[in-house]
Design an enzyme around this catalytic site. Structure first.
Site: not given
Ligand code: GAR
Length: 190
Positions: A65, A90-91, A107, A109
């Site tokens: 990483k 998602m990392r 970020n 969430h």
């Molecule tokens: C979003 O809902 C974001 O909040 C979530 O991934 C989705 C990405 O959507 N993030 C997480 O869960 C982070 N822990 P997108 O690719 O359409 O922007």
């Protein structure tokens, strides 16, 4: 003009919202770099179409990483990035980036933190039977979804099915994230 990098792993609807707000003059930043860890992700195509410089990598091509975060850091320096925006990335970000960008990585969430950290947060909350759902924007630190909260928005989800709740969450994200980024940028430039 503050230069931002957007990190994403998937569809990139938050990437779209950020770019739209920049193009509409509502977000005073330059989208200098898009970073993606999934070469086949839709966001890669989107960045290409919009002529945004991209760094797309496969974590499997790196020994650790720290090694791929070092490669990302070099890209961020090359593109003079001031602020890192995680948008569905998602990392877990390692100390390589955290130390280089202290309090400069944020970020979004899809839950009301500190509840429902990690993956599938919307489903976790839905399965739990919560009556109120929401979105959090927070600084990133070494703890998963654990840094200081910058902004949150909640809604009453009673009577909604999972699909409706997800649509609501995303609609909120697409407003809340660009607005919050703009506020952070204003504070940085005062
Ligand atoms: C979003 O809902 C974001 O909040 C979530 O991934 C989705 C990405 O959507 N993030 C997480 O869960 C982070 N822990 P997108 O690719 O359409 O922007």
């Amino acid at each position: 003009m503050i230069k931002i990098a957007v990190f994403a792993s998937g569809t990139g609807t938050n990437f779209d919202a950020i770019l739209e707000n920049i193009n509409a003059g509502k977000l005073s930043a330059k989208l200098a770099l898009m970073v993606c860890d999934k070469p086949m992700a839709l966001v890669v195509e989107k960045a290409k179409k919009a002529n945004i410089p991209s760094f797309v990598f496969d974590p499997k091509d790196y020994p650790s990483k720290a090694a791929y975060d070092q490669a990302i850091l070099e890209q961020c320096h090359q593109h003079e990035v001031d602020l890192i925006i995680l948008a569905g990335y998602m990392r877990i970000v390692s100390s390589v980036l955290l130390q280089a960008y202290p309090h400069r990585i944020i970020n979004i969430h899809p839950s009301l933190l500190p509840a429902f950290k990690g993956k599938d947060a919307i489903k976790q909350a839905y399965d739990y039977g919560v009556k109120v759902m929401g979105v959090s924007v927070h600084y990133v630190n070494e703890d998963l979804d654990g840094g200081d909260i910058i902004a949150q928005k909640a809604f009453n989800c009673e009577g909604m099915n999972l699909d409706e709740a997800e649509k609501n969450i995303h609609a909120i994200e697409h407003q809340l994230y660009p607005q919050t980024i703009q506020k952070i940028i204003e504070e940085l430039t005062i």
